[in-house]
Enzyme design. Structure first.
Site, PDB file in Angstrom:
ATOM      1  N   ARG A   1       0.660  -1.093  -0.095  1.00  0.00           N
ATOM      2  CA  ARG A   1       0.240   0.174   0.467  1.00  0.00           C
ATOM      3  C   ARG A   1       1.100   1.474   0.050  1.00  0.00           C
ATOM      4  NH1 ARG A   1       2.496   1.731   3.601  1.00  0.00           N
ATOM      5  NH2 ARG A   1       0.893   3.417   4.122  1.00  0.00           N
ATOM      6  N   GLY A   2       0.213   2.284  -0.352  1.00  0.00           N
ATOM      7  CA  GLY A   2       1.083   3.221  -0.101  1.00  0.00           C
ATOM      8  C   GLY A   2       1.084   3.974  -1.901  1.00  0.00           C
ATOM      9  N   ALA A   3       0.722   4.977  -2.312  1.00  0.00           N
ATOM     10  CA  ALA A   3       1.160   5.942  -3.534  1.00  0.00           C
ATOM     11  C   ALA A   3       2.356   5.034  -4.700  1.00  0.00           C
ATOM     12  CB  ALA A   3       0.139   7.063  -4.032  1.00  0.00           C
TER      13      ALA A   3
ATOM     14  N   ARG B   1      -7.831  -0.263  -6.439  1.00  0.00           N
ATOM     15  CA  ARG B   1      -8.137   0.993  -5.555  1.00  0.00           C
ATOM     16  C   ARG B   1      -8.344   2.134  -6.974  1.00  0.00           C
ATOM     17  NH1 ARG B   1      -4.147   1.445  -0.698  1.00  0.00           N
ATOM     18  NH2 ARG B   1      -6.054   2.167   0.218  1.00  0.00           N
TER      19      ARG B   1
ATOM     20  N   GLN C   1      -2.112   2.516   9.651  1.00  0.00           N
ATOM     21  CA  GLN C   1      -0.960   2.712   9.116  1.00  0.00           C
ATOM     22  C   GLN C   1       0.512   3.467   9.885  1.00  0.00           C
ATOM     23  OE1 GLN C   1      -3.806   3.082   7.639  1.00  0.00           O
ATOM     24  NE2 GLN C   1      -4.424   2.737   5.981  1.00  0.00           N
TER      25      GLN C   1
ATOM     26  N   ASP D   1      -1.462  11.134  -2.181  1.00  0.00           N
ATOM     27  CA  ASP D   1      -2.264   9.932  -3.178  1.00  0.00           C
ATOM     28  C   ASP D   1      -2.432  10.526  -4.687  1.00  0.00           C
ATOM     29  OD1 ASP D   1      -2.817   8.423  -0.236  1.00  0.00           O
ATOM     30  OD2 ASP D   1      -2.553   7.264  -1.957  1.00  0.00           O
TER      31      ASP D   1
ATOM     32  N   ASN E   1      -4.638  12.584   0.713  1.00  0.00           N
ATOM     33  CA  ASN E   1      -3.715  11.359   1.664  1.00  0.00           C
ATOM     34  C   ASN E   1      -4.966  10.541   2.562  1.00  0.00           C
ATOM     35  OD1 ASN E   1      -1.314  10.559   1.866  1.00  0.00           O
ATOM     36  ND2 ASN E   1      -1.567  11.917   3.995  1.00  0.00           N
ATOM     37  N   LYS E   2      -4.110   9.819   3.229  1.00  0.00           N
ATOM     38  CA  LYS E   2      -5.090   8.827   3.730  1.00  0.00           C
ATOM     39  C   LYS E   2      -6.385   9.986   5.406  1.00  0.00           C
ATOM     40  CE  LYS E   2      -5.179   5.451   4.476  1.00  0.00           C
ATOM     41  NZ  LYS E   2      -6.381   4.890   3.744  1.00  0.00           N
TER      42      LYS E   2
HETATM   43  O1  MRU Z   1      -4.523   3.635   2.119  1.00  0.00           O
HETATM   44  P1  MRU Z   1      -3.095   3.658   2.214  1.00  0.00           P
HETATM   45  O2  MRU Z   1      -2.021   2.602   2.896  1.00  0.00           O
HETATM   46  O3  MRU Z   1      -2.413   2.767   0.837  1.00  0.00           O
HETATM   47  O4  MRU Z   1      -2.870   4.937   2.344  1.00  0.00           O
HETATM   48  C1  MRU Z   1      -1.407   5.498   1.852  1.00  0.00           C
HETATM   49  C2  MRU Z   1      -1.580   6.690   2.271  1.00  0.00           C
HETATM   50  O5  MRU Z   1      -2.266   7.538   2.155  1.00  0.00           O
HETATM   51  C3  MRU Z   1       0.252   7.575   2.338  1.00  0.00           C
HETATM   52  O6  MRU Z   1       0.288   8.691   2.863  1.00  0.00           O
HETATM   53  C4  MRU Z   1       0.446   7.815   0.420  1.00  0.00           C
HETATM   54  O7  MRU Z   1      -0.104   7.121  -0.293  1.00  0.00           O
HETATM   55  C5  MRU Z   1       1.465   8.452   0.133  1.00  0.00           C
HETATM   56  S1  MRU Z   1       3.075   7.188   0.742  1.00  0.00           S
HETATM   57  C6  MRU Z   1       4.308   7.998   0.428  1.00  0.00           C
END
Ligand code: MRU
Length: 357
Positions: A45-47, A88, A197, A238, A248-249
């Site tokens: 996970r994470g963009a 996603r 996270q 994201d 973002n999250k």
């Molecule tokens: O749902 P996730 O864990 O994929 O969400 C991740 C985030 O929101 C991160 O902050 C974002 O992707 C930046 S990661 C460098």
């Protein structure tokens, strides 16, 4: 370095982030469908990590195809791309990663390249994207380090670290770079309900690097800001819209509003692959809605009464007016973001790798 994901001869190997911090186990995806499952189930996970995983998924699908002619392979590439694109919706890096491999594939097909050479080229490109992601994180660190306090506490939300990228991290990369340059930084990591996270992943990877880390429940930041105990906020992204609004999250927006109220700088660190100039503003960013059970249950145990309605948006959009600066691998963007983003995107499209704006 933390091996978030890795291309191996047998497939793509992923550190299972759903098991952290208690277990360090790996999941090997041997076909593109398994890569799609790994992304959907948030094993990765994470963009930026999602973007490179998707690229590797398309490359893996092409590499493992038994098609012997281009029309059959074209049909497979269509299905592979669609399957990965449906995993996603919010992180634009996913679609960027798929498109990067697809456009290379199309160019090779147009040039009458034989199938074995196409396979070798798409795999090589996906692996190169992994290296480029780490280089981009290092460059974000170099551009952003001086924005971090010489001494103080920096708050982050979710995980925008080595685990969310191919290594080093975007927001956490900036913190790492500042510490490497001698800044004395402690980190406050929001726990980031409901997937945790921050509590599970950010704390795990920062402590591995001996960076002092304190975990906060998501509702604690305001009180600590009011007491003067937070000097800066830095998060990942994201999807950044053309006007600078940033998805973002979930919970990032609340932190940004609190930071503004308390006069604390609020930074976003993200690679250019997270900027989506085709999305005009935050309202147009698709927000993933995840399963209610992530909210109702904790560690398999039900925490809420039956019958309560549940909301579980995985992301929110922070309006650009709350963002002090956006740190990219090509330089630091400031408001007005519609102009600075357009200028950077045009310059990078025209210029060499890692052009600095
Ligand atoms: O749902 P996730 O864990 O994929 O969400 C991740 C985030 O929101 C991160 O902050 C974002 O992707 C930046 S990661 C460098």
């Amino acid at each position: 370095m933390i091996p978030t994901l890795e291309w191996l001869p047998e497939g793509v190997n992923f550190l299972d982030q759903t098991k952290l911090p208690l277990e360090e186990t790996y999941v090997l995806a041997t076909d593109y469908k398994q890569v799609a499952t790994v992304i959907r189930d948030m094993i990765v996970r994470g963009a930026p990590a999602i973007g490179v995983s998707a690229a590797m998924g398309v490359a893996l699908g092409i590499d493992r195809s038994t098609a012997t002619d281009i029309p059959s392979l074209n049909a497979e590439v269509e299905v592979i791309s669609r399957t990965l694109a449906e995993t996603r919706p919010t992180a634009v890096n996913l679609f960027w990663g798929i498109e990067e491999i697809r456009s290379l594939y199309n160019r090779l097909v147009d040039g009458n390249t034989p199938i074995p050479e196409i396979k070798a080229a798409v795999v090589a490109r996906a692996r190169q994207m992994y290296d480029e992601d780490i280089a981009a994180c290092k460059s974000m660190g170099a551009h952003g380090a001086s924005l971090m306090p010489q001494q103080g506490t920096v708050l982050t939300h979710c995980n925008a670290g080595a685990l969310a990228t191919c290594g080093y991290g975007s927001a956490l990369g900036v913190i790492r770079a500042a510490i490497e340059r001698g800044h004395k930084i402690d980190v406050y990591a929001d726990e980031t309900r409901p997937f945790l996270q921050g509590a599970r992943l950010t704390a795990w990877e920062l402590l591995k690097d001996n960076i002092p880390t304190t975990i906060l429940c998501d509702n604690m930041a305001g009180a600590l800001m009011r007491q003067g105990r937070i000097q800066a906020v830095i998060v990942g992204a994201d999807r950044i819209a053309a006007n600078g609004d940033t998805a973002n999250k979930i919970g990032t927006y609340s932190v940004a509003v609190l930071a503004k109220e308390h006069g604390i700088p609020f930074y976003v660190a993200a690679p250019l692959s997270t900027i989506d100039v085709n999305t005009p503003d935050g309202d147009a960013i698709p927000i993933e809605q995840r399963a209610a059970t992530e909210v109702t249950h904790s560690n398999g145990k039900q925490m809420t009464p039956n019958g309560a309605a549940i909301q579980n948006p995985a992301f929110d959009a922070t309006p650009a007016k709350y963002i002090t600066a956006i740190i990219t691998e090509h330089g630091v963007l400031r408001a007005p973001y519609d102009q600075s983003i357009r200028k950077m995107v045009e310059k990078v499209a025209a210029g060499p790798e890692l052009a600095t704006v």
